[in-house]
Motif scaffolding. Structure first.
Motif, PDB file in Angstrom:
ATOM      1  N   ALA A  13      -2.133   9.434   6.701  1.00  0.00           N
ATOM      2  CA  ALA A  13      -2.384   8.522   5.944  1.00  0.00           C
ATOM      3  C   ALA A  13      -2.058   8.534   5.009  1.00  0.00           C
ATOM      4  O   ALA A  13      -2.441   9.110   4.173  1.00  0.00           O
ATOM      5  N   PHE A  14      -1.344   7.516   4.776  1.00  0.00           N
ATOM      6  CA  PHE A  14      -0.724   7.369   3.000  1.00  0.00           C
ATOM      7  C   PHE A  14      -1.720   6.580   2.456  1.00  0.00           C
ATOM      8  O   PHE A  14      -1.367   5.439   2.988  1.00  0.00           O
ATOM      9  N   HIS A  15      -2.081   6.810   1.882  1.00  0.00           N
ATOM     10  CA  HIS A  15      -3.601   5.684   0.238  1.00  0.00           C
ATOM     11  C   HIS A  15      -2.529   5.720  -1.269  1.00  0.00           C
ATOM     12  O   HIS A  15      -1.974   6.268  -1.437  1.00  0.00           O
ATOM     13  N   ASP A  16      -2.374   4.230  -0.699  1.00  0.00           N
ATOM     14  CA  ASP A  16      -1.596   3.504  -2.358  1.00  0.00           C
ATOM     15  C   ASP A  16      -2.761   3.682  -2.554  1.00  0.00           C
ATOM     16  O   ASP A  16      -4.191   2.294  -2.420  1.00  0.00           O
ATOM     17  N   THR A  17      -2.985   4.458  -4.101  1.00  0.00           N
ATOM     18  CA  THR A  17      -3.808   4.298  -4.572  1.00  0.00           C
ATOM     19  C   THR A  17      -4.433   3.629  -5.830  1.00  0.00           C
ATOM     20  O   THR A  17      -5.195   2.916  -6.352  1.00  0.00           O
ATOM     21  N   SER A  18      -3.422   2.701  -6.246  1.00  0.00           N
ATOM     22  CA  SER A  18      -3.580   1.254  -6.972  1.00  0.00           C
ATOM     23  C   SER A  18      -4.038  -0.016  -6.655  1.00  0.00           C
ATOM     24  O   SER A  18      -4.489  -0.693  -7.048  1.00  0.00           O
ATOM     25  N   ILE A  19      -4.001  -0.074  -4.777  1.00  0.00           N
ATOM     26  CA  ILE A  19      -4.404  -1.210  -4.370  1.00  0.00           C
ATOM     27  C   ILE A  19      -5.540  -0.711  -3.341  1.00  0.00           C
ATOM     28  O   ILE A  19      -6.115  -1.735  -2.751  1.00  0.00           O
ATOM     29  N   ASP A  20      -5.913   0.371  -3.031  1.00  0.00           N
ATOM     30  CA  ASP A  20      -6.547   1.177  -2.343  1.00  0.00           C
ATOM     31  C   ASP A  20      -6.254   0.462  -1.408  1.00  0.00           C
ATOM     32  O   ASP A  20      -7.154  -0.002  -0.131  1.00  0.00           O
ATOM     33  N   LYS A  21      -5.647   1.185  -0.637  1.00  0.00           N
ATOM     34  CA  LYS A  21      -4.977   0.284   0.646  1.00  0.00           C
ATOM     35  C   LYS A  21      -4.508   1.461   1.404  1.00  0.00           C
ATOM     36  O   LYS A  21      -3.416   2.015   1.080  1.00  0.00           O
ATOM     37  N   TYR A  22      -4.620   1.877   2.936  1.00  0.00           N
ATOM     38  CA  TYR A  22      -4.265   3.256   3.317  1.00  0.00           C
ATOM     39  C   TYR A  22      -2.992   2.661   4.132  1.00  0.00           C
ATOM     40  O   TYR A  22      -3.280   1.188   5.227  1.00  0.00           O
ATOM     41  N   PHE A  23      -1.961   3.095   4.619  1.00  0.00           N
ATOM     42  CA  PHE A  23      -0.711   3.100   5.975  1.00  0.00           C
ATOM     43  C   PHE A  23      -1.024   4.112   6.094  1.00  0.00           C
ATOM     44  O   PHE A  23      -0.812   5.495   6.253  1.00  0.00           O
ATOM     45  N   ARG A  33      -5.318  18.074   2.726  1.00  0.00           N
ATOM     46  CA  ARG A  33      -5.940  16.921   3.075  1.00  0.00           C
ATOM     47  C   ARG A  33      -6.076  16.471   4.684  1.00  0.00           C
ATOM     48  O   ARG A  33      -5.701  15.998   4.542  1.00  0.00           O
ATOM     49  N   THR A  34      -7.558  15.748   4.657  1.00  0.00           N
ATOM     50  CA  THR A  34      -7.840  15.093   5.924  1.00  0.00           C
ATOM     51  C   THR A  34      -8.431  13.785   5.146  1.00  0.00           C
ATOM     52  O   THR A  34      -9.452  13.872   4.332  1.00  0.00           O
ATOM     53  N   VAL A  35      -7.613  12.582   6.238  1.00  0.00           N
ATOM     54  CA  VAL A  35      -9.402  11.586   6.069  1.00  0.00           C
ATOM     55  C   VAL A  35      -9.566  10.476   7.396  1.00  0.00           C
ATOM     56  O   VAL A  35      -8.489  11.199   8.361  1.00  0.00           O
ATOM     57  N   GLU A  36     -11.045  10.675   7.475  1.00  0.00           N
ATOM     58  CA  GLU A  36     -10.560   9.586   8.989  1.00  0.00           C
ATOM     59  C   GLU A  36     -10.957   7.979   8.813  1.00  0.00           C
ATOM     60  O   GLU A  36     -11.321   7.396   7.753  1.00  0.00           O
ATOM     61  N   ILE A  37     -10.232   7.545   9.618  1.00  0.00           N
ATOM     62  CA  ILE A  37      -9.984   6.198   8.960  1.00  0.00           C
ATOM     63  C   ILE A  37      -9.851   5.509  11.297  1.00  0.00           C
ATOM     64  O   ILE A  37      -9.714   6.256  11.908  1.00  0.00           O
ATOM     65  N   GLU A  38     -11.750   4.928  11.018  1.00  0.00           N
ATOM     66  CA  GLU A  38     -11.912   3.979  12.716  1.00  0.00           C
ATOM     67  C   GLU A  38     -12.041   5.144  13.107  1.00  0.00           C
ATOM     68  O   GLU A  38     -11.303   4.996  14.048  1.00  0.00           O
ATOM     69  N   GLY A  39     -12.637   6.197  12.744  1.00  0.00           N
ATOM     70  CA  GLY A  39     -12.481   7.278  13.970  1.00  0.00           C
ATOM     71  C   GLY A  39     -11.627   8.147  14.654  1.00  0.00           C
ATOM     72  O   GLY A  39     -11.687   8.992  15.161  1.00  0.00           O
ATOM     73  N   VAL A  40     -10.820   7.846  13.345  1.00  0.00           N
ATOM     74  CA  VAL A  40      -9.145   9.014  13.477  1.00  0.00           C
ATOM     75  C   VAL A  40      -9.623   9.477  12.973  1.00  0.00           C
ATOM     76  O   VAL A  40      -9.229   9.880  11.433  1.00  0.00           O
ATOM     77  N   THR A  41      -9.226  11.250  12.473  1.00  0.00           N
ATOM     78  CA  THR A  41      -8.806  12.065  11.317  1.00  0.00           C
ATOM     79  C   THR A  41      -6.815  12.544  11.552  1.00  0.00           C
ATOM     80  O   THR A  41      -5.991  12.650  12.395  1.00  0.00           O
ATOM     81  N   TYR A  42      -6.889  11.713  10.043  1.00  0.00           N
ATOM     82  CA  TYR A  42      -4.790  11.742   9.892  1.00  0.00           C
ATOM     83  C   TYR A  42      -5.429  13.083   8.868  1.00  0.00           C
ATOM     84  O   TYR A  42      -5.975  13.335   7.553  1.00  0.00           O
ATOM     85  N   PRO A  43      -4.045  13.230   8.288  1.00  0.00           N
ATOM     86  CA  PRO A  43      -3.642  14.021   6.990  1.00  0.00           C
ATOM     87  C   PRO A  43      -3.972  12.973   6.476  1.00  0.00           C
ATOM     88  O   PRO A  43      -3.088  11.640   6.403  1.00  0.00           O
ATOM     89  N   TYR A  44      -3.981  13.554   4.799  1.00  0.00           N
ATOM     90  CA  TYR A  44      -4.207  12.198   3.155  1.00  0.00           C
ATOM     91  C   TYR A  44      -2.759  13.370   2.985  1.00  0.00           C
ATOM     92  O   TYR A  44      -3.110  13.823   2.234  1.00  0.00           O
ATOM     93  N   VAL A  45      -2.099  11.620   2.574  1.00  0.00           N
ATOM     94  CA  VAL A  45      -1.208  11.938   1.015  1.00  0.00           C
ATOM     95  C   VAL A  45      -1.618  10.191   0.502  1.00  0.00           C
ATOM     96  O   VAL A  45      -1.261   9.948   0.555  1.00  0.00           O
ATOM     97  N   PRO A  46      -1.904  10.761  -1.373  1.00  0.00           N
ATOM     98  CA  PRO A  46      -1.598   9.879  -1.699  1.00  0.00           C
ATOM     99  C   PRO A  46      -0.561   9.914  -2.043  1.00  0.00           C
ATOM    100  O   PRO A  46       0.015  10.696  -2.695  1.00  0.00           O
ATOM    101  N   ASP A  48       1.391   6.497  -5.467  1.00  0.00           N
ATOM    102  CA  ASP A  48       0.767   5.702  -6.910  1.00  0.00           C
ATOM    103  C   ASP A  48       1.784   4.299  -6.490  1.00  0.00           C
ATOM    104  O   ASP A  48       0.914   2.886  -7.008  1.00  0.00           O
ATOM    105  N   VAL A  49       2.319   4.192  -5.597  1.00  0.00           N
ATOM    106  CA  VAL A  49       3.111   3.085  -5.673  1.00  0.00           C
ATOM    107  C   VAL A  49       3.515   2.678  -3.676  1.00  0.00           C
ATOM    108  O   VAL A  49       3.570   3.821  -3.818  1.00  0.00           O
ATOM    109  N   SER A  50       3.468   1.621  -3.429  1.00  0.00           N
ATOM    110  CA  SER A  50       3.889   1.131  -2.249  1.00  0.00           C
ATOM    111  C   SER A  50       4.691  -0.393  -1.634  1.00  0.00           C
ATOM    112  O   SER A  50       4.543  -1.234  -3.121  1.00  0.00           O
TER     113      SER A  50
END
Length: 83
Positions: A13-23, A33-46, A48-50
């Protein structure tokens, strides 16, 4: 292929912090770091730009009109040509 030399490929899960959107993208990047999206846990990478927030891809890029090299040369040396 040789065994045990290739990095692990997984969904990240890549998180574009400028617009708060996950890819969710397949990648070999490692993250503690990890994040849970729709019940699935992914490694989390913030990030700045996408492609969703970069001005070039969103069509909000400002294009400045710049003269070419010849026009710059002529403007710089226009006074020498009249002598």
């Amino acid at each position: 292929m040789k065994p045990n030399i290739h990095p692990d490929y997984e969904q990240v899960a890549f998180h574009d912090t400028s617009i708060d959107k996950y890819f969710i993208v397949g990648s070999t990047i490692k993250s503690d770091r990890t994040v849970e999206i729709e019940g699935v846990t992914y490694p989390y990478v913030p990030i700045d730009v996408s492609s969703e927030s970069h001005p070039f891809y969103t069509g909000k890029q400002k294009i400045t009109a710049s003269d070419g090299r010849v026009a710059q040369f002529n403007r710089r040396f226009k006074n020498l040509a009249s002598k």
